[in-house]
Motif scaffolding. Structure first.
Motif, PDB file in Angstrom:
ATOM      1  N   ASN A  57     130.649  14.719 -45.516  1.00 32.01           N
ATOM      2  CA  ASN A  57     130.612  13.862 -44.333  1.00 32.01           C
ATOM      3  C   ASN A  57     129.157  13.676 -43.901  1.00 32.01           C
ATOM      4  O   ASN A  57     128.715  14.209 -42.895  1.00 32.01           O
ATOM      5  CB  ASN A  57     131.435  14.531 -43.221  1.00 32.01           C
ATOM      6  CG  ASN A  57     131.771  13.576 -42.124  1.00 32.01           C
ATOM      7  OD1 ASN A  57     131.270  12.465 -42.091  1.00 32.01           O
ATOM      8  ND2 ASN A  57     132.626  14.008 -41.226  1.00 32.01           N
ATOM      9  N   LEU A  59     127.469  11.267 -42.638  1.00 30.26           N
ATOM     10  CA  LEU A  59     127.207  10.615 -41.359  1.00 30.26           C
ATOM     11  C   LEU A  59     127.169  11.647 -40.238  1.00 30.26           C
ATOM     12  O   LEU A  59     126.249  11.684 -39.415  1.00 30.26           O
ATOM     13  CB  LEU A  59     128.306   9.579 -41.104  1.00 30.26           C
ATOM     14  CG  LEU A  59     128.055   8.511 -40.062  1.00 30.26           C
ATOM     15  CD1 LEU A  59     126.867   7.676 -40.454  1.00 30.26           C
ATOM     16  CD2 LEU A  59     129.268   7.620 -39.921  1.00 30.26           C
ATOM     17  N   TYR A  60     128.178  12.535 -40.224  1.00 30.70           N
ATOM     18  CA  TYR A  60     128.261  13.513 -39.156  1.00 30.70           C
ATOM     19  C   TYR A  60     127.163  14.560 -39.285  1.00 30.70           C
ATOM     20  O   TYR A  60     126.582  14.991 -38.288  1.00 30.70           O
ATOM     21  CB  TYR A  60     129.648  14.170 -39.173  1.00 30.70           C
ATOM     22  CG  TYR A  60     129.913  15.079 -38.011  1.00 30.70           C
ATOM     23  CD1 TYR A  60     130.455  16.343 -38.197  1.00 30.70           C
ATOM     24  CD2 TYR A  60     129.634  14.672 -36.713  1.00 30.70           C
ATOM     25  CE1 TYR A  60     130.700  17.177 -37.122  1.00 30.70           C
ATOM     26  CE2 TYR A  60     129.876  15.505 -35.640  1.00 30.70           C
ATOM     27  CZ  TYR A  60     130.407  16.757 -35.856  1.00 30.70           C
ATOM     28  OH  TYR A  60     130.653  17.584 -34.786  1.00 30.70           O
ATOM     29  N   TYR A  63     124.020  13.173 -38.025  1.00 35.90           N
ATOM     30  CA  TYR A  63     124.066  13.124 -36.562  1.00 35.90           C
ATOM     31  C   TYR A  63     123.757  14.496 -35.973  1.00 35.90           C
ATOM     32  O   TYR A  63     122.991  14.625 -35.024  1.00 35.90           O
ATOM     33  CB  TYR A  63     125.462  12.633 -36.129  1.00 35.90           C
ATOM     34  CG  TYR A  63     125.781  12.883 -34.678  1.00 35.90           C
ATOM     35  CD1 TYR A  63     126.573  13.969 -34.295  1.00 35.90           C
ATOM     36  CD2 TYR A  63     125.307  12.043 -33.685  1.00 35.90           C
ATOM     37  CE1 TYR A  63     126.864  14.205 -32.963  1.00 35.90           C
ATOM     38  CE2 TYR A  63     125.602  12.275 -32.354  1.00 35.90           C
ATOM     39  CZ  TYR A  63     126.381  13.353 -32.002  1.00 35.90           C
ATOM     40  OH  TYR A  63     126.677  13.590 -30.682  1.00 35.90           O
ATOM     41  N   ARG A  66     120.025  15.291 -36.317  1.00 36.96           N
ATOM     42  CA  ARG A  66     119.175  14.598 -35.342  1.00 36.96           C
ATOM     43  C   ARG A  66     119.303  15.254 -33.975  1.00 36.96           C
ATOM     44  O   ARG A  66     118.315  15.485 -33.281  1.00 36.96           O
ATOM     45  CB  ARG A  66     119.584  13.122 -35.235  1.00 36.96           C
ATOM     46  CG  ARG A  66     119.039  12.265 -36.323  1.00 36.96           C
ATOM     47  CD  ARG A  66     119.189  10.811 -35.960  1.00 36.96           C
ATOM     48  NE  ARG A  66     120.577  10.431 -35.791  1.00 36.96           N
ATOM     49  CZ  ARG A  66     121.341   9.990 -36.779  1.00 36.96           C
ATOM     50  NH1 ARG A  66     120.863   9.898 -37.998  1.00 36.96           N
ATOM     51  NH2 ARG A  66     122.578   9.645 -36.543  1.00 36.96           N
ATOM     52  N   LYS A  70     116.305  17.276 -31.759  1.00 33.33           N
ATOM     53  CA  LYS A  70     115.937  16.996 -30.367  1.00 33.33           C
ATOM     54  C   LYS A  70     116.049  18.260 -29.535  1.00 33.33           C
ATOM     55  O   LYS A  70     115.188  18.539 -28.690  1.00 33.33           O
ATOM     56  CB  LYS A  70     116.859  15.924 -29.781  1.00 33.33           C
ATOM     57  CG  LYS A  70     116.560  14.555 -30.256  1.00 33.33           C
ATOM     58  CD  LYS A  70     116.897  13.511 -29.197  1.00 33.33           C
ATOM     59  CE  LYS A  70     116.655  12.143 -29.765  1.00 33.33           C
ATOM     60  NZ  LYS A  70     117.838  11.523 -30.339  1.00 33.33           N
TER      61      LYS A  70
END
Lengths: 98, 284
Positions: A57, A59-60, A63, A66, A70
């Motif tokens: 996965n 995409l997850y 995410y 990222r 932060k």
């Protein structure tokens, strides 16, 4: 978790590991008891995600990477003294209208 | 005519009744207008016809991570405002409260509701819903990382804006100490077409050059602001600003595709301002 840590790691696995290392290094610069709390929260989250999140996965995972970067930038600042986590249950409860 | 006669008759009888007749008896007024029950009969006929439109909206939830989907929502345009933002708010209020999007001013000045509507970038509060039965597709700004549904990660965009140092920089104190720095009307007119930018990111996310190099190319919005400070007559760091942008990636990834001018919801032309910077680089 698929491939054991000894064998060739994919680029994404390397990024996850370097993020984990970054968190532990940031924790080292904080006072002792906050350091223990940061390490416990961070290691628990990474361990849970490694078991629950599907390896494919992308995409997850990107995410989460990222989001983690932060959070790491915020943690690195000397004003931040610690982390805390809140458990939000994903079950939907309908609120009664008053 | 008839109403006035009846009214005069009423007045006469009421005056008479108040003095002589007992208070228990009351006059029943005969009105020539339709009663409330009759008026209500007319309304259902008007509301019976509906104008349904389907909206296909991009959905992705980081809490239940699956593949992103386009979800269909049908709403009645007769009970909805004219803009796409009205439709989104109606869907969130009545059909699906989990739909997530940014919005603030609802009048096209804050730039929060920037999204891709039917393939074109624009502000949801300024884009009218297309009449007709065709479906409207709403997706987040292209080639930006998605946080949830229609909300994208704008930190890279804001960092690029910060990097051009968008504030007045001077080497000498103002000519009259303690007072404002004077600027002629002609010099102030040079800033028109640049100061109105609301940083909605519609232009940068419509630029294919920005899609392929988002970290190195500054993008039309940041370059428009760079030109705004370069052209400001009160700013004294013009040469330094030009040198800071004079980079193969920061400025010269622009190939005058001019998608930015087409996408800008405020009608600005970032491509023209980038041309101005390139010309100054040649001469200065």
């Amino acid at each position: 978790m698929g491939a054991s840590k000894g064998q060739k790691l994919s680029g994404m696995q390397k990024q996850v590991l370097s993020l984990y290392r970054g968190f532990l290094r940031a924790a080292r610069s904080k006072p002792a008891e906050d350091r223990r709390q940061i390490e416990s929260i961070v290691s628990a989250e990474f361990r849970q995600n490694s078991k629950q999140v599907d390896r494919k996965n992308f995409l997850y995972i990107e995410y989460l990477l990222r989001r983690g970067k932060k959070q790491l930038d915020q943690l690195k600042s000397p004003d931040t003294i610690g982390l805390s986590s809140v458990n939000v249950s994903s079950s939907k409860k309908q609120n009664a209208d008053t | 005519m008839a109403t006035s006669l009846i009214r005069r008759a009423m007045n006469v009888t009421s005056r008479v009744s108040s003095s002589t007749v007992a208070p228990a008896s009351r006059l029943v007024l005969v009105r020539p207008y339709a009663s409330e029950a009759e008026a209500q009969k007319v309304e259902p006929k008007a509301a019976a016809s509906t104008n349904m439109k389907t909206f296909q909206i991009y959905r992705w939830n980081p809490d239940n991570p699956a593949k992103p989907q386009l979800q269909d929502y049908k709403i009645d345009l007769k009970e909805c405002g004219p803009m796409v933002l009205d439709a989104l708010i109606k869907i969130k209020n009545e059909i699906d409260p989990s739909l997530t999007f940014r919005r603030s001013c609802r009048e096209g000045i804050c730039g929060s509701c920037a999204m891709n509507i039917n393939g074109c970038n624009g502000l949801a509060c300024l884009t009218k819903i297309e009449s007709g039965s065709s479906e409207t597709t709403i997706t987040p700004l292209p080639h930006m990382f998605v946080i949830k549904d229609l909300v994208v990660d704008m930190t890279n965009f804001y960092n690029q804006y910060k990097s051009i140092e968008p504030w007045l920089k001077r080497k000498n104190p103002p000519p009259t100490a303690g007072k404002e720095i004077p600027q002629s009307k002609k010099d102030r007119a040079k800033l028109d077409g640049m100061y109105e930018c609301i940083l909605c990111a519609c232009c940068s996310t419509s630029c294919p050059s920005y899609w392929w190099n988002p970290e190195s190319y500054l993008g039309p919005a940041a370059l428009l602001h760079a030109n705004r400070w370069i052209s400001d007559s009160r700013d004294e760091y013009t040469k330094e600003r030009l040198d800071a942008v004079n980079d193969e990636y920061k400025l010269y990834r622009c190939h005058t595709i001019l998608n930015c001018a087409r996408a800008c919801p405020k009608g600005l032309n970032p491509g023209k301002q980038i041309q101005h910077i390139k010309q100054l680089q040649l001469t200065g």
